[in-house]
Motif scaffolding. Structure first.
Motif, PDB file in Angstrom:
ATOM      1  N   TRP A   6       0.850  -1.194   0.000  1.00 54.37           N
ATOM      2  CA  TRP A   6       0.000   0.000   0.000  1.00 54.37           C
ATOM      3  C   TRP A   6       0.885   1.243   0.000  1.00 54.37           C
ATOM      4  CZ3 TRP A   6      -1.266   3.979   3.578  1.00 54.37           C
ATOM      5  CH2 TRP A   6      -2.435   4.683   3.275  1.00 54.37           C
ATOM      6  N   TYR A   7       0.802   2.050  -1.051  1.00 54.17           N
ATOM      7  CA  TYR A   7       1.633   3.242  -1.233  1.00 54.17           C
ATOM      8  C   TYR A   7       3.114   2.928  -0.971  1.00 54.17           C
ATOM      9  CZ  TYR A   7      -2.325   6.429  -1.632  1.00 54.17           C
ATOM     10  OH  TYR A   7      -3.447   7.092  -2.049  1.00 54.17           O
ATOM     11  N   LYS A   8       3.585   1.866  -1.564  1.00 50.05           N
ATOM     12  CA  LYS A   8       4.936   1.375  -1.290  1.00 50.05           C
ATOM     13  C   LYS A   8       6.025   2.387  -1.665  1.00 50.05           C
ATOM     14  CE  LYS A   8       7.786  -2.660  -1.949  1.00 50.05           C
ATOM     15  NZ  LYS A   8       7.861  -4.004  -2.523  1.00 50.05           N
ATOM     16  N   LYS A   9       5.824   3.099  -2.758  1.00 52.20           N
ATOM     17  CA  LYS A   9       6.861   4.022  -3.226  1.00 52.20           C
ATOM     18  C   LYS A   9       6.800   5.379  -2.541  1.00 52.20           C
ATOM     19  CE  LYS A   9       7.172   1.753  -7.649  1.00 52.20           C
ATOM     20  NZ  LYS A   9       7.089   1.852  -9.097  1.00 52.20           N
ATOM     21  N   LYS A  10       5.795   5.630  -1.744  1.00 46.71           N
ATOM     22  CA  LYS A  10       5.648   6.921  -1.061  1.00 46.71           C
ATOM     23  C   LYS A  10       6.378   6.884   0.277  1.00 46.71           C
ATOM     24  CE  LYS A  10       2.746   8.684  -4.034  1.00 46.71           C
ATOM     25  NZ  LYS A  10       2.955   9.881  -4.787  1.00 46.71           N
ATOM     26  N   THR A  11       6.986   8.000   0.621  1.00 45.57           N
ATOM     27  CA  THR A  11       7.694   8.070   1.903  1.00 45.57           C
ATOM     28  C   THR A  11       6.770   8.544   3.028  1.00 45.57           C
ATOM     29  OG1 THR A  11       8.411  10.314   1.406  1.00 45.57           O
ATOM     30  CG2 THR A  11       9.914   8.519   0.817  1.00 45.57           C
ATOM     31  N   ASN A  12       5.627   9.154   2.658  1.00 45.26           N
ATOM     32  CA  ASN A  12       4.712   9.678   3.665  1.00 45.26           C
ATOM     33  C   ASN A  12       3.401   8.869   3.684  1.00 45.26           C
ATOM     34  OD1 ASN A  12       4.001  10.549   1.160  1.00 45.26           O
ATOM     35  ND2 ASN A  12       3.723  12.679   1.702  1.00 45.26           N
ATOM     36  N   ARG A  13       3.522   7.566   3.831  1.00 41.55           N
ATOM     37  CA  ARG A  13       2.362   6.685   3.824  1.00 41.55           C
ATOM     38  C   ARG A  13       1.449   6.942   5.013  1.00 41.55           C
ATOM     39  NH1 ARG A  13       4.674   0.760   2.502  1.00 41.55           N
ATOM     40  NH2 ARG A  13       4.055   0.556   4.663  1.00 41.55           N
ATOM     41  N   ARG A  14       2.008   7.340   6.120  1.00 48.14           N
ATOM     42  CA  ARG A  14       1.194   7.602   7.311  1.00 48.14           C
ATOM     43  C   ARG A  14       0.219   8.747   7.066  1.00 48.14           C
ATOM     44  NH1 ARG A  14       1.182  10.569  12.173  1.00 48.14           N
ATOM     45  NH2 ARG A  14       0.467   9.323  13.922  1.00 48.14           N
ATOM     46  N   ARG A  15       0.661   9.780   6.349  1.00 45.30           N
ATOM     47  CA  ARG A  15      -0.204  10.915   6.032  1.00 45.30           C
ATOM     48  C   ARG A  15      -1.374  10.476   5.153  1.00 45.30           C
ATOM     49  NH1 ARG A  15       0.299  15.742   2.016  1.00 45.30           N
ATOM     50  NH2 ARG A  15       1.075  14.034   0.797  1.00 45.30           N
ATOM     51  N   PHE A  16      -1.101   9.639   4.143  1.00 49.89           N
ATOM     52  CA  PHE A  16      -2.168   9.141   3.288  1.00 49.89           C
ATOM     53  C   PHE A  16      -3.150   8.274   4.080  1.00 49.89           C
ATOM     54  CE2 PHE A  16       1.136   9.841  -0.010  1.00 49.89           C
ATOM     55  CZ  PHE A  16       0.433  10.777  -0.749  1.00 49.89           C
ATOM     56  N   TYR A  17      -2.624   7.479   4.982  1.00 52.63           N
ATOM     57  CA  TYR A  17      -3.488   6.651   5.830  1.00 52.63           C
ATOM     58  C   TYR A  17      -4.411   7.526   6.683  1.00 52.63           C
ATOM     59  CZ  TYR A  17      -4.966   3.877   9.804  1.00 52.63           C
ATOM     60  OH  TYR A  17      -5.719   3.294  10.777  1.00 52.63           O
ATOM     61  N   LEU A  18      -3.862   8.567   7.302  1.00 59.29           N
ATOM     62  CA  LEU A  18      -4.671   9.443   8.149  1.00 59.29           C
ATOM     63  C   LEU A  18      -5.701  10.216   7.329  1.00 59.29           C
ATOM     64  CD1 LEU A  18      -1.962  10.783  10.606  1.00 59.29           C
ATOM     65  CD2 LEU A  18      -3.754   9.114  11.071  1.00 59.29           C
ATOM     66  N   GLN A  19      -5.356  10.612   6.106  1.00 59.46           N
ATOM     67  CA  GLN A  19      -6.329  11.298   5.246  1.00 59.46           C
ATOM     68  C   GLN A  19      -7.482  10.367   4.878  1.00 59.46           C
ATOM     69  OE1 GLN A  19      -3.990  12.737   1.953  1.00 59.46           O
ATOM     70  NE2 GLN A  19      -3.782  14.771   2.857  1.00 59.46           N
ATOM     71  N   GLU A  20      -7.179   9.150   4.494  1.00 58.38           N
ATOM     72  CA  GLU A  20      -8.225   8.200   4.136  1.00 58.38           C
ATOM     73  C   GLU A  20      -9.089   7.848   5.344  1.00 58.38           C
ATOM     74  OE1 GLU A  20      -7.135   4.760   1.920  1.00 58.38           O
ATOM     75  OE2 GLU A  20      -5.917   5.914   0.507  1.00 58.38           O
ATOM     76  N   LEU A  21      -8.474   7.694   6.494  1.00 59.25           N
ATOM     77  CA  LEU A  21      -9.221   7.415   7.715  1.00 59.25           C
ATOM     78  C   LEU A  21     -10.174   8.557   8.043  1.00 59.25           C
ATOM     79  CD1 LEU A  21      -9.703   5.651  10.231  1.00 59.25           C
ATOM     80  CD2 LEU A  21      -7.835   6.906  11.323  1.00 59.25           C
ATOM     81  N   GLY A  22      -9.679   9.785   7.936  1.00 57.50           N
ATOM     82  CA  GLY A  22     -10.520  10.950   8.202  1.00 57.50           C
ATOM     83  C   GLY A  22     -11.705  11.027   7.251  1.00 57.50           C
ATOM     84  N   LEU A  23     -11.470  10.773   5.969  1.00 57.25           N
ATOM     85  CA  LEU A  23     -12.566  10.797   4.992  1.00 57.25           C
ATOM     86  C   LEU A  23     -13.598   9.712   5.279  1.00 57.25           C
ATOM     87  CD1 LEU A  23     -10.682  11.552   1.663  1.00 57.25           C
ATOM     88  CD2 LEU A  23     -12.276  13.027   2.884  1.00 57.25           C
ATOM     89  N   GLN A  24     -13.143   8.542   5.664  1.00 56.89           N
ATOM     90  CA  GLN A  24     -14.083   7.459   5.984  1.00 56.89           C
ATOM     91  C   GLN A  24     -14.898   7.771   7.228  1.00 56.89           C
ATOM     92  OE1 GLN A  24     -11.834   3.841   6.220  1.00 56.89           O
ATOM     93  NE2 GLN A  24     -11.395   3.797   4.035  1.00 56.89           N
ATOM     94  N   LEU A  25     -14.322   8.511   8.167  1.00 55.14           N
ATOM     95  CA  LEU A  25     -15.053   8.851   9.388  1.00 55.14           C
ATOM     96  C   LEU A  25     -16.097   9.945   9.155  1.00 55.14           C
ATOM     97  CD1 LEU A  25     -12.176   8.767  12.021  1.00 55.14           C
ATOM     98  CD2 LEU A  25     -14.072   7.161  11.808  1.00 55.14           C
ATOM     99  N   ILE A  26     -15.802  10.908   8.274  1.00 60.08           N
ATOM    100  CA  ILE A  26     -16.753  12.005   8.071  1.00 60.08           C
ATOM    101  C   ILE A  26     -17.767  11.726   6.973  1.00 60.08           C
ATOM    102  CG2 ILE A  26     -15.127  13.730   8.907  1.00 60.08           C
ATOM    103  CD1 ILE A  26     -14.819  14.628   5.965  1.00 60.08           C
ATOM    104  N   LYS A  27     -17.533  10.727   6.147  1.00 57.24           N
ATOM    105  CA  LYS A  27     -18.407  10.470   5.003  1.00 57.24           C
ATOM    106  C   LYS A  27     -19.869  10.219   5.394  1.00 57.24           C
ATOM    107  CE  LYS A  27     -18.249   8.309   0.532  1.00 57.24           C
ATOM    108  NZ  LYS A  27     -17.492   7.461  -0.354  1.00 57.24           N
ATOM    109  N   PRO A  28     -20.181   9.431   6.433  1.00 57.13           N
ATOM    110  CA  PRO A  28     -21.597   9.253   6.801  1.00 57.13           C
ATOM    111  C   PRO A  28     -22.271  10.559   7.220  1.00 57.13           C
ATOM    112  CG  PRO A  28     -20.258   7.563   7.844  1.00 57.13           C
ATOM    113  CD  PRO A  28     -19.323   8.539   7.212  1.00 57.13           C
ATOM    114  N   ASN A  29     -21.556  11.425   7.922  1.00 57.58           N
ATOM    115  CA  ASN A  29     -22.136  12.707   8.333  1.00 57.58           C
ATOM    116  C   ASN A  29     -22.366  13.617   7.136  1.00 57.58           C
ATOM    117  OD1 ASN A  29     -22.165  12.015  11.039  1.00 57.58           O
ATOM    118  ND2 ASN A  29     -20.105  12.777  11.368  1.00 57.58           N
ATOM    119  N   VAL A  30     -21.460  13.602   6.177  1.00 57.03           N
ATOM    120  CA  VAL A  30     -21.618  14.428   4.981  1.00 57.03           C
ATOM    121  C   VAL A  30     -22.801  13.935   4.158  1.00 57.03           C
ATOM    122  CG1 VAL A  30     -20.514  15.137   2.816  1.00 57.03           C
ATOM    123  CG2 VAL A  30     -19.197  15.102   4.925  1.00 57.03           C
ATOM    124  N   GLU A  31     -22.964  12.620   4.034  1.00 59.18           N
ATOM    125  CA  GLU A  31     -24.109  12.062   3.306  1.00 59.18           C
ATOM    126  C   GLU A  31     -25.422  12.461   3.968  1.00 59.18           C
ATOM    127  OE1 GLU A  31     -23.229   7.914   3.262  1.00 59.18           O
ATOM    128  OE2 GLU A  31     -21.992   8.056   1.461  1.00 59.18           O
TER     129      GLU A  31
END
Length: 98
Positions: A6-31
């Motif tokens: 998962w994002y093997k070539k990226k050096t900032n994988r933790r940032r991408f993980y936190l962004q995706e986690l945040g989007l998954q948490l707010i998506k039901p409220n936005v809907e």
């Protein structure tokens, strides 16, 4: 690691993980909020569309847009006296959620 590729070539994988986690948490409220967008600003609607990745359309089912500034029509019908209407209801440009 569960997904080592998962994002093997990226050096900032933790940032991408936190962004995706945040989007998954707010998506039901936005809907839920996208169900009634009357009165929301355009930039908020555009942000909601970007999160949901779909176009949000205004659905006006039995809702009238008030012309100008006044008291909420739905709330004023529930008040019994004129003084109760004047004292308890604030003026608004949109219909409240009650």
């Amino acid at each position: 690691m569960t997904f080592p590729d998962w994002y093997k070539k990226k050096t900032n994988r933790r940032r991408f993980y936190l962004q995706e986690l945040g989007l998954q948490l707010i998506k039901p409220n936005v809907e839920h909020r996208a169900a009634n967008i009357i009165g929301l600003q355009n930039n908020i609607i555009m942000s909601m569309e970007a999160i949901l990745k779909k176009k949000i359309t205004k659905t006006t089912q039995n809702q009238q847009q008030p012309s100008g500034k006044g008291r909420c029509r739905k709330c004023s019908k529930q008040c019994r006296t004129k003084s109760e209407k004047l004292n308890k209801l604030a003026k608004s440009t949109i219909i409240c959620g009650k």
